[in-house]
Design a protein around this motif. Structure first.
Motif, PDB file in Angstrom:
ATOM      1  N   GLN A  66      40.901  32.513  29.715  1.00 31.54           N
ATOM      2  CA  GLN A  66      40.956  32.113  31.134  1.00 31.54           C
ATOM      3  C   GLN A  66      40.036  30.924  31.435  1.00 31.54           C
ATOM      4  N   THR A 112      38.545  47.981  39.105  1.00 29.91           N
ATOM      5  CA  THR A 112      39.381  46.810  38.826  1.00 29.91           C
ATOM      6  C   THR A 112      40.765  46.947  39.463  1.00 29.91           C
ATOM      7  N   SER A 146      41.976  45.781  42.176  1.00 32.50           N
ATOM      8  CA  SER A 146      42.508  44.562  42.796  1.00 32.50           C
ATOM      9  C   SER A 146      41.483  43.448  42.592  1.00 32.50           C
ATOM     10  N   THR A 147      41.919  42.222  42.863  1.00 36.85           N
ATOM     11  CA  THR A 147      40.965  41.111  42.704  1.00 36.85           C
ATOM     12  C   THR A 147      39.802  41.271  43.682  1.00 36.85           C
ATOM     13  N   ASP A 148      40.117  41.765  44.874  1.00 34.96           N
ATOM     14  CA  ASP A 148      39.031  41.981  45.853  1.00 34.96           C
ATOM     15  C   ASP A 148      38.017  43.005  45.339  1.00 34.96           C
ATOM     16  N   ILE A 165      37.427  43.758  42.216  1.00 31.97           N
ATOM     17  CA  ILE A 165      36.657  43.146  41.111  1.00 31.97           C
ATOM     18  C   ILE A 165      35.575  42.242  41.685  1.00 31.97           C
ATOM     19  N   ARG A 166      35.951  41.414  42.663  1.00 29.31           N
ATOM     20  CA  ARG A 166      34.951  40.513  43.277  1.00 29.31           C
ATOM     21  C   ARG A 166      33.790  41.302  43.873  1.00 29.31           C
ATOM     22  N   VAL A 212      36.772  32.594  40.183  1.00 23.70           N
ATOM     23  CA  VAL A 212      38.217  32.880  40.108  1.00 23.70           C
ATOM     24  C   VAL A 212      38.616  33.181  38.675  1.00 23.70           C
ATOM     25  N   VAL A 217      37.165  36.499  37.464  1.00 24.90           N
ATOM     26  CA  VAL A 217      37.944  37.635  37.989  1.00 24.90           C
ATOM     27  C   VAL A 217      39.229  37.785  37.184  1.00 24.90           C
ATOM     28  N   ARG A 218      39.858  36.657  36.878  1.00 24.41           N
ATOM     29  CA  ARG A 218      41.083  36.733  36.060  1.00 24.41           C
ATOM     30  C   ARG A 218      40.787  37.331  34.691  1.00 24.41           C
ATOM     31  N   GLU A 262      40.372  40.984  35.054  1.00 24.35           N
ATOM     32  CA  GLU A 262      41.697  41.581  35.307  1.00 24.35           C
ATOM     33  C   GLU A 262      42.493  41.691  34.006  1.00 24.35           C
TER      34      GLU A 262
END
Ligand code: FES
Ligand code: FES
Length: 213
Positions: free
Chosen positions: A154, A179, A181-183, A185-186, A200, A203-204, A207
């Motif tokens: 990534q 984990t 959702s991205t939110d 994880i953030r 970003v 986070v990817r 994920e």
């Protein structure tokens, strides 16, 4: 005895000194005896006083045994030593980075008994018997940990300084199951502050790894 003490503080008498009275003699010898006794106590106390002083000067220390990346280490340390300093300066593991050294940036994140901690805020002496994992212990030989691989995939590195802490925190985040959702994880990676603004991609990477679990 007390009635004669003020005389000793007055002006010295003129002429030859009078013969000491019995009371003066007793007072004097008692005082000398006391001084000798006190001197003996002081003399006897001197070494231990010196020892006490040097013990007070020396920082309090202790022995700690812990397993780091599968290897047992025993070290004698100042009780104030942080896990971060123990890792970097005594165990020769500089992969864990010192950012703020105050618990605010997450650059020093490692796993202790599977839980992520800021090693700069963790006293090493309290970790006797603990299992510590640092970035150096994540890969399996030449085989990168899946999250390390995902960081490469990534392009989640930038200057790289905070990357070890980000990866260790990401491993913890995945193990904790935060984990969804991205939110999420953030939110659960928010203790790791990356000044290079590559969140970003980080986070990817988290994920990608969580999906591959
Ligand atoms: S160096 Fe430990 S949180 Fe910043
Ligand atoms: S990669 Fe540079 S501060 Fe995070």
């Amino acid at each position: 005895m007390s009635t004669e003490l003020p005389e000793s503080y007055g002006p010295p008498p003129e002429g030859p000194a009078p013969a000491p009275s019995r009371r003066t003699f007793i007072a004097t010898t008692t005082a000398v005896g006391g001084a000798v006794m006190a001197g003996g106590l002081v003399a006897g106390a001197s070494p231990s006083a010196a020892e006490e002083a040097s013990a007070a000067d020396a920082p309090p220390g202790g022995r700690v045994s812990l397993t780091v990346n599968g290897e047992r280490h025993t070290a004698v340390i100042d009780n104030r030593t942080s896990l971060l300093d123990l890792l970097r300066e005594q165990l020769g593991l500089p992969g864990t980075k010192k950012g703020c050294n105050a618990g605010a940036c997450g650059a020093c994140t490692v796993l202790v008994d599977g839980r992520r901690v800021n090693s700069c805020l963790t006293l090493a002496v309290r970790l006797d018997g603990a299992e510590v994992t640092t970035i150096e212990g994540l890969a399996d030989g030449e085989e990168l940990h899946p999250l390390q691989r995902a960081f490469v995939d990534q392009d989640a590195f930038q200057c790289g300084f905070c990357t070890p802490g980000q990866i260790m925190s990401g491993v913890g985040c995945i193990e904790e199951g935060h984990t969804g959702s991205t939110d999420e994880i953030r939110e659960w990676m928010s203790g790791n502050i990356c000044r290079c603004g590559c969140y970003v991609k980080i986070v990817r990477a988290v994920e990608q790894t969580a999906r591959g679990k």
